[in-house]
Design a protein around this motif. Sequence first.
Motif, mmCIF file in Angstrom:
data_model
loop_
_atom_site.group_PDB
_atom_site.id
_atom_site.type_symbol
_atom_site.label_atom_id
_atom_site.label_comp_id
_atom_site.label_asym_id
_atom_site.label_seq_id
_atom_site.Cartn_x
_atom_site.Cartn_y
_atom_site.Cartn_z
ATOM 1 N N ALA A 1 45.020 38.811 41.009
ATOM 2 C CA ALA A 1 45.631 38.490 39.726
ATOM 3 C C ALA A 1 44.627 37.951 38.722
ATOM 4 N N SER A 2 43.463 37.486 39.194
ATOM 5 C CA SER A 2 42.465 36.946 38.276
ATOM 6 C C SER A 2 41.836 38.030 37.417
ATOM 7 N N MET A 3 42.009 39.297 37.801
ATOM 8 C CA MET A 3 41.495 40.418 37.011
ATOM 9 C C MET A 3 42.665 41.086 36.315
ATOM 10 N N ILE A 4 42.703 41.027 35.013
ATOM 11 C CA ILE A 4 43.823 41.541 34.237
ATOM 12 C C ILE A 4 43.387 42.823 33.542
ATOM 13 N N VAL A 5 44.125 43.904 33.761
ATOM 14 C CA VAL A 5 43.828 45.186 33.131
ATOM 15 C C VAL A 5 45.103 45.687 32.480
ATOM 16 N N ALA A 6 45.020 46.102 31.223
ATOM 17 C CA ALA A 6 46.195 46.555 30.484
ATOM 18 C C ALA A 6 46.356 48.059 30.624
ATOM 19 N N GLU A 7 47.568 48.525 30.331
ATOM 20 C CA GLU A 7 47.816 49.955 30.265
ATOM 21 C C GLU A 7 47.038 50.535 29.093
ATOM 22 N N PRO A 8 46.732 51.823 29.095
ATOM 23 C CA PRO A 8 45.883 52.414 28.057
ATOM 24 C C PRO A 8 46.385 52.170 26.648
ATOM 25 N N HIS A 9 47.705 52.385 26.416
ATOM 26 C CA HIS A 9 48.191 52.224 25.054
ATOM 27 C C HIS A 9 48.140 50.770 24.619
ATOM 28 N N ALA A 10 48.403 49.833 25.582
ATOM 29 C CA ALA A 10 48.346 48.417 25.237
ATOM 30 C C ALA A 10 46.911 47.991 24.975
ATOM 31 N N ALA A 11 45.990 48.523 25.779
ATOM 32 C CA ALA A 11 44.582 48.178 25.595
ATOM 33 C C ALA A 11 44.058 48.734 24.283
ATOM 34 N N SER B 1 49.070 34.595 52.681
ATOM 35 C CA SER B 1 47.913 35.114 51.962
ATOM 36 C C SER B 1 47.857 34.564 50.548
ATOM 37 N N ARG B 2 49.020 34.494 49.886
ATOM 38 C CA ARG B 2 49.072 33.977 48.523
ATOM 39 C C ARG B 2 48.687 32.498 48.489
ATOM 40 N N HIS B 3 49.162 31.739 49.482
ATOM 41 C CA HIS B 3 48.831 30.311 49.545
ATOM 42 C C HIS B 3 47.332 30.119 49.747
ATOM 43 N N ARG B 4 46.739 30.936 50.595
ATOM 44 C CA ARG B 4 45.308 30.806 50.864
ATOM 45 C C ARG B 4 44.456 31.281 49.696
ATOM 46 N N ASN B 5 45.029 32.087 48.811
ATOM 47 C CA ASN B 5 44.306 32.552 47.625
ATOM 48 C C ASN B 5 44.703 31.764 46.388
ATOM 49 N N ASN B 6 45.148 30.529 46.584
ATOM 50 C CA ASN B 6 45.496 29.628 45.477
ATOM 51 C C ASN B 6 46.582 30.196 44.573
ATOM 52 N N GLY B 7 47.563 30.828 45.182
ATOM 53 C CA GLY B 7 48.702 31.308 44.423
ATOM 54 C C GLY B 7 48.522 32.666 43.789
ATOM 55 N N GLU B 8 47.343 33.292 43.927
ATOM 56 C CA GLU B 8 47.126 34.607 43.325
ATOM 57 C C GLU B 8 47.805 35.686 44.150
ATOM 58 N N ARG B 9 48.408 36.628 43.459
ATOM 59 C CA ARG B 9 49.029 37.769 44.124
ATOM 60 C C ARG B 9 48.213 39.017 43.865
ATOM 61 N N ALA B 10 48.151 39.888 44.857
ATOM 62 C CA ALA B 10 47.495 41.181 44.657
ATOM 63 C C ALA B 10 48.400 42.049 43.796
ATOM 64 N N ILE B 11 47.868 42.579 42.706
ATOM 65 C CA ILE B 11 48.657 43.406 41.800
ATOM 66 C C ILE B 11 48.037 44.794 41.722
ATOM 67 N N THR B 12 48.861 45.758 41.353
ATOM 68 C CA THR B 12 48.399 47.137 41.213
ATOM 69 C C THR B 12 48.377 47.498 39.745
ATOM 70 N N VAL B 13 47.230 47.963 39.272
ATOM 71 C CA VAL B 13 47.081 48.360 37.873
ATOM 72 C C VAL B 13 46.721 49.836 37.821
#
Length: 218
Positions: free
Chosen positions: A183-193, A151-163
Amino acid sequence: MTTSAKRHSKLPVAANDRSGPDASPRIKLYKRGIAIRHADPQAGERLLAEALGAADRDALHGLLKQLVKASVTGRKPDEANLAFMISLVKSIAPKDSIEAMLAVQMVSVHAATMRSACRLALTDDVPQQESLTRALTLLARTFASQIEALSRHRNNGERAITVRNLSVQDGGRAIVGNVTQHASMIVAEPHAAAAAGLVPPREAGACEQAESRQGSNA
């Protein structure tokens, strides 16, 4: 009153006709080699190469030999098992050499997993049960890792992440929970954001308080 279900369409198995011109040919096993059973040998090789994702003739025969060895049942390669494994590789539809190797590994690991499961079901010896259980667990985890790698190879190396702790603009309601994105969508934790100025400190604090209340009520 119980009635039998009506058949509204053909089953997928019935639709898989091996006699068609584009059907993957079967392999005939001999003591000293293999042969592709097809009226046109070149067309047979082409169809198998497409099914296995092989780049050329050498890759095709290399993958076939590996599948033959993995199809062994009772210390002897099995034509029916080999046809089953080729069919599974074809259903994965490998698009390049990486996917072809992964697909062949996946069906081989699946075959080994089911052999281990069969042996586990047939033994009453406790040490053998423990050994087979470990092998079965390791094979199942390997198969899951292979699926993720494909799945990662078919998505150009992107991994599904949990935020966690997504926040909205002023006047909206914060979402507290687990959200899976690529992985193309990056979301920070509340305090970091909040520190980066992406989310107002008031909203970040509200998210943390809501999460704290949710944890205490669980």
